[in-house]
Design an enzyme around this catalytic site. Structure first.
Site, PDB file in Angstrom:
ATOM      1  NE  ARG A 243      45.862  39.814  32.428  1.00 33.07           N
ATOM      2  CZ  ARG A 243      44.953  40.394  33.216  1.00 33.07           C
ATOM      3  NH1 ARG A 243      44.773  39.946  34.438  1.00 33.07           N
ATOM      4  NH2 ARG A 243      44.242  41.417  32.776  1.00 33.07           N
ATOM      5  CE1 TYR A 286      37.873  31.743  39.190  1.00 33.22           C
ATOM      6  CE2 TYR A 286      37.017  30.281  40.906  1.00 33.22           C
ATOM      7  CZ  TYR A 286      38.087  30.840  40.229  1.00 33.22           C
ATOM      8  OH  TYR A 286      39.364  30.491  40.574  1.00 33.22           O
TER       9      TYR A 286
END
Length: 293
Positions: A243, A286
């Site tokens: 993460r 992204y």
């Protein structure tokens, strides 16, 4: 005071759609505050003053509480009393002037892009287990989702055509994009390998173990440790490191913090600020920023 705390907790759950862990954290923090103020002879929220709360903060500091923990307690109190003000249960906010202690910023543990590439190359897609593991690792890095979100994914959450997946965190949902590498790994898993683990045709869970039941957090952690060992990575690797690595690598490639906040599902931008030091349409940004977009 218990009643007001429970009203606030219900507000967090029903209105703010806070995660279970966030709600439990607020409840625990405010229960500690309640014990202290009642020990000072204060039993109603309307009787709590700034002096009482400041003395509580001093009490925490004198008892060796970490600055980061005290800062969290103060944030919980500020949110609680702000809610009471809006609900007209109190006339003045005793937490308004509380100052959080300076917290030394600690950079999260991350893998370099090279280490991540090497790790992701470890699973063999020539067998069903390796194919599944490849899909899980690629998706975790692609989205920065929590491991608890990963193991609770359903097939119905996945949109391979458009490259999005729905992550669920308590009562909250968010749509997160993933790139071509994760998409290819997921496509191969769905077409060739998931049927190997499937014991019941109506099972909706995306990632299954060899018993045909949902992959557990512990099961995934063991898989990750195994591949990290094969990759020769000596860092104490955890699912959360994926993460942090996802966010840090995106930030270093130019992603805005607001985009990273949305992808990670942070309720507050302050939780995302730690990635600012890595910085030199969400889907478009992204694709440009994620190393495997």
């Amino acid at each position: 005071m218990d009643e007001e705390i429970e009203y606030f907790v219900t507000y967090l759950e029903d209105v703010k759609k806070a995660s279970h862990n966030t709600v439990m954290s607020y409840r625990s923090d405010l229960a500690k505050m309640r014990l202290y103020v009642e020990g000072q002879g204060v039993y109603s929220v309307s009787a709590i003053t700034a002096t009482v709360l400041n003395s509580y903060v001093l009490y925490l500091e004198k008892n060796g509480m970490a600055a980061s923990t005290i800062s969290r307690y103060i944030a919980s109190m500020k949110a609680f009393f702000e809610y009471l003000m809006r609900s007209r249960k109190i006339e003045t906010d005793p937490a308004f002037g509380l100052k959080a202690p300076k917290v030394e910023k600690q950079m999260p543990g991350i893998l370099t892009i090279q280490e991540m590439e090497h790790l992701l190359a470890q699973p063999s897609v020539e067998n069903p287990k390796g194919c599944r593991d490849k899909a899980m690792l690629e998706l975790l890095y692609a989205t920065g989702m929590r491991v608890s979100e990963l193991v609770h994914l359903n097939v119905s959450d996945l949109n391979l055509r458009f490259g999005w997946i729905i992550c669920k965190d308590g009562g909250r949902e968010r749509m997160v994009p993933f790139g071509s590498k994760a998409g290819a790994a997921l496509q191969q898993y769905m077409e060739k390998s998931r049927v190997f683990f499937l014991k019941k045709e109506d099972t909706n869970c995306l990632f299954l173990n060899c018993s045909g039941t949902p992959m557990s957090r512990q099961g995934f952690w063991k898989i990750l440790k195994s591949y990290a060992g094969k990759a020769g990575i000596e860092k104490d690797i955890t699912p959360r490191m994926f993460r942090h690595s996802c966010a840090a690598h995106m930030a270093s490639n130019g992603a805005k913090l607001h985009t990273i906040q949305e992808i990670l599902g942070h309720m507050d931008l302050t939780a995302t600020q730690i990635y600012a030091d890595f910085q030199p349409g969400a889907k478009t940004e992204y694709s440009k920023a994620h190393p495997r977009g």
